[in-house]
Design a protein around this motif. Structure first.
Motif, PDB file in Angstrom:
ATOM      1  N   ARG A  44      82.151 -13.882   4.773  1.00  0.00           N
ATOM      2  CA  ARG A  44      81.879 -12.564   4.219  1.00  0.00           C
ATOM      3  C   ARG A  44      81.200 -11.675   5.266  1.00  0.00           C
ATOM      4  O   ARG A  44      80.532 -12.158   6.173  1.00  0.00           O
ATOM      5  CB  ARG A  44      80.963 -12.664   2.996  1.00  0.00           C
ATOM      6  N   ASN A  45      81.364 -10.382   5.071  1.00  0.00           N
ATOM      7  CA  ASN A  45      80.731  -9.395   5.941  1.00  0.00           C
ATOM      8  C   ASN A  45      79.581  -8.748   5.170  1.00  0.00           C
ATOM      9  O   ASN A  45      79.800  -8.037   4.193  1.00  0.00           O
ATOM     10  CB  ASN A  45      81.764  -8.345   6.364  1.00  0.00           C
ATOM     11  N   TYR A  46      78.351  -9.016   5.600  1.00  0.00           N
ATOM     12  CA  TYR A  46      77.168  -8.452   4.949  1.00  0.00           C
ATOM     13  C   TYR A  46      76.706  -7.201   5.711  1.00  0.00           C
ATOM     14  O   TYR A  46      76.678  -7.199   6.943  1.00  0.00           O
ATOM     15  CB  TYR A  46      76.022  -9.457   4.946  1.00  0.00           C
ATOM     16  N   ARG A  47      76.336  -6.211   4.947  1.00  0.00           N
ATOM     17  CA  ARG A  47      75.735  -4.995   5.523  1.00  0.00           C
ATOM     18  C   ARG A  47      74.479  -4.673   4.723  1.00  0.00           C
ATOM     19  O   ARG A  47      74.545  -4.472   3.501  1.00  0.00           O
ATOM     20  CB  ARG A  47      76.707  -3.825   5.477  1.00  0.00           C
ATOM     21  N   ILE A  48      73.352  -4.634   5.418  1.00  0.00           N
ATOM     22  CA  ILE A  48      72.059  -4.410   4.762  1.00  0.00           C
ATOM     23  C   ILE A  48      71.361  -3.221   5.412  1.00  0.00           C
ATOM     24  O   ILE A  48      71.281  -3.135   6.641  1.00  0.00           O
ATOM     25  CB  ILE A  48      71.157  -5.661   4.868  1.00  0.00           C
ATOM     26  N   VAL A  49      70.870  -2.304   4.587  1.00  0.00           N
ATOM     27  CA  VAL A  49      70.095  -1.153   5.049  1.00  0.00           C
ATOM     28  C   VAL A  49      68.698  -1.271   4.453  1.00  0.00           C
ATOM     29  O   VAL A  49      68.538  -1.451   3.241  1.00  0.00           O
ATOM     30  CB  VAL A  49      70.746   0.179   4.627  1.00  0.00           C
ATOM     31  N   CYS A  50      67.691  -1.167   5.315  1.00  0.00           N
ATOM     32  CA  CYS A  50      66.314  -1.321   4.872  1.00  0.00           C
ATOM     33  C   CYS A  50      65.404  -0.443   5.728  1.00  0.00           C
ATOM     34  O   CYS A  50      65.817   0.044   6.780  1.00  0.00           O
ATOM     35  CB  CYS A  50      65.885  -2.783   4.964  1.00  0.00           C
ATOM     36  N   PRO A  51      64.153  -0.209   5.314  1.00  0.00           N
ATOM     37  CA  PRO A  51      63.213   0.555   6.155  1.00  0.00           C
ATOM     38  C   PRO A  51      62.959  -0.165   7.465  1.00  0.00           C
ATOM     39  O   PRO A  51      62.939  -1.400   7.526  1.00  0.00           O
ATOM     40  CB  PRO A  51      61.940   0.614   5.296  1.00  0.00           C
ATOM     41  N   PHE A  52      62.767   0.598   8.539  1.00  0.00           N
ATOM     42  CA  PHE A  52      62.561  -0.003   9.850  1.00  0.00           C
ATOM     43  C   PHE A  52      61.193  -0.668   9.934  1.00  0.00           C
ATOM     44  O   PHE A  52      60.165  -0.062   9.663  1.00  0.00           O
ATOM     45  CB  PHE A  52      62.675   1.065  10.935  1.00  0.00           C
ATOM     46  N   GLN A  86      73.893  -3.618  14.694  1.00  0.00           N
ATOM     47  CA  GLN A  86      72.609  -3.170  14.186  1.00  0.00           C
ATOM     48  C   GLN A  86      72.341  -1.771  14.703  1.00  0.00           C
ATOM     49  O   GLN A  86      72.831  -1.382  15.767  1.00  0.00           O
ATOM     50  CB  GLN A  86      71.488  -4.119  14.600  1.00  0.00           C
ATOM     51  N   GLY A  87      71.588  -1.009  13.934  1.00  0.00           N
ATOM     52  CA  GLY A  87      71.302   0.363  14.341  1.00  0.00           C
ATOM     53  C   GLY A  87      70.189   0.961  13.512  1.00  0.00           C
ATOM     54  O   GLY A  87      69.870   0.481  12.416  1.00  0.00           O
ATOM     55  N   LYS A  88      69.608   2.027  14.021  1.00  0.00           N
ATOM     56  CA  LYS A  88      68.501   2.714  13.349  1.00  0.00           C
ATOM     57  C   LYS A  88      68.886   4.180  13.164  1.00  0.00           C
ATOM     58  O   LYS A  88      69.362   4.835  14.084  1.00  0.00           O
ATOM     59  CB  LYS A  88      67.227   2.581  14.178  1.00  0.00           C
ATOM     60  N   SER A  89      68.684   4.693  11.953  1.00  0.00           N
ATOM     61  CA  SER A  89      69.048   6.070  11.642  1.00  0.00           C
ATOM     62  C   SER A  89      67.855   6.994  11.847  1.00  0.00           C
ATOM     63  O   SER A  89      66.712   6.559  12.043  1.00  0.00           O
ATOM     64  CB  SER A  89      69.535   6.168  10.192  1.00  0.00           C
ATOM     65  N   ALA A  90      68.127   8.292  11.749  1.00  0.00           N
ATOM     66  CA  ALA A  90      67.064   9.287  11.914  1.00  0.00           C
ATOM     67  C   ALA A  90      66.059   9.220  10.765  1.00  0.00           C
ATOM     68  O   ALA A  90      64.916   9.681  10.894  1.00  0.00           O
ATOM     69  CB  ALA A  90      67.681  10.682  12.000  1.00  0.00           C
ATOM     70  N   GLU A  91      66.464   8.686   9.633  1.00  0.00           N
ATOM     71  CA  GLU A  91      65.575   8.565   8.474  1.00  0.00           C
ATOM     72  C   GLU A  91      64.696   7.320   8.561  1.00  0.00           C
ATOM     73  O   GLU A  91      64.116   6.884   7.558  1.00  0.00           O
ATOM     74  CB  GLU A  91      66.390   8.529   7.180  1.00  0.00           C
ATOM     75  N   ASN A  92      64.644   6.709   9.763  1.00  0.00           N
ATOM     76  CA  ASN A  92      63.843   5.503   9.983  1.00  0.00           C
ATOM     77  C   ASN A  92      64.343   4.330   9.141  1.00  0.00           C
ATOM     78  O   ASN A  92      63.560   3.524   8.640  1.00  0.00           O
ATOM     79  CB  ASN A  92      62.363   5.766   9.690  1.00  0.00           C
ATOM     80  N   LEU A  93      65.670   4.262   8.987  1.00  0.00           N
ATOM     81  CA  LEU A  93      66.284   3.156   8.271  1.00  0.00           C
ATOM     82  C   LEU A  93      67.025   2.260   9.268  1.00  0.00           C
ATOM     83  O   LEU A  93      67.661   2.745  10.206  1.00  0.00           O
ATOM     84  CB  LEU A  93      67.260   3.669   7.210  1.00  0.00           C
TER      85      LEU A  93
END
Length: 214
Positions: free
Chosen positions: A143-151, A175-182
């Motif tokens: 499976r391909n898991y994708r998780i978004v959480c606070p940095f 992996q990556g970090k968004s401008a919203e600190n996610l």
């Protein structure tokens, strides 16, 4: 007249066999369904018949020999990459197109009994073997898991520890970090269906998980 009757018999058998295989693809809502598979079988049959008539005894495969090449382009058209980075869809349908063309050639060449027996074998593979495939898949799923959480530091490692605790093998693919600190992490995770369910249950209950795909 006898030759015409023989050709009609082959075309009728080709229609029946192509229809049976096409009905299975239509039942599973595949891209190449009832009409497509039937037409492929009929086309391969009539190409083979006229290849024998036009080529005569000296070169009976002058047209039929190109069926294998031509059908490859049709089969390639139903193969496409799925949403998952590890999944490709349409392989079975492409194989069905290929084997249907082979049956059409067999019918056109006069090997009617062999074509009939092979059709039964194909239906066994499509229906009975799918049960075996489902059983195997329950023991080993990818499976391909994708998780978004606070940095936070070590956040992704926490999820990888969770995978390990449930005996799941994994590989971080992105992996990556968004401008919203996610922070976003993606993994290819392999293991039993039961272990996947346990991990998904824990992740869905985790208040720090903002988004979850699996």
């Amino acid at each position: 007249m006898a030759a015409t009757q023989d050709i009609l018999l082959k075309l009728i058998l080709s229609l029946v066999i192509g229809g049976a295989l096409g009905a299975e693809r239509e039942y599973r809502s595949k891209s190449a369904g009832f009409r497509t598979i039937t037409l492929i079988c009929l086309g391969a049959t009539i190409f083979t018949i006229f290849s024998q008539i036009i080529g005569g005894s000296s070169n009976p495969d002058r047209i039929a020999s190109n069926i294998v090449t031509g059908i490859g382009f049709v089969g390639a058209g139903v193969i496409f990459k799925g949403d998952s980075t590890s999944k490709v869809n349409g392989i079975t349908t492409a194989a069905m197109i290929w084997v249907t063309a082979a049956l059409g050639v067999a019918i056109g060449a006069g090997y009617l009994l062999i074509a009939g027996i092979t059709t039964l074998m194909i239906l066994v593979v499509l229906f009975a073997f799918s049960l075996v495939e489902e059983r195997i898949d329950s023991f080993n799923q990818l499976r391909n898991y994708r998780i978004v959480c606070p940095f936070e530091n070590e956040t992704l490692h926490r999820y990888e520890t969770l995978f390990k605790s449930h005996h799941l093998r994994f590989k971080r693919t992105r992996q990556g970090k968004s401008a919203e600190n996610l922070l976003t992490g993606e993994w290819l995770v392999q293991g039993s269906e039961k272990n996947h369910r346990h991990v998904i249950h824990e992740l869905m209950r985790d208040p720090t998980v903002r988004e979850l795909e699996f």
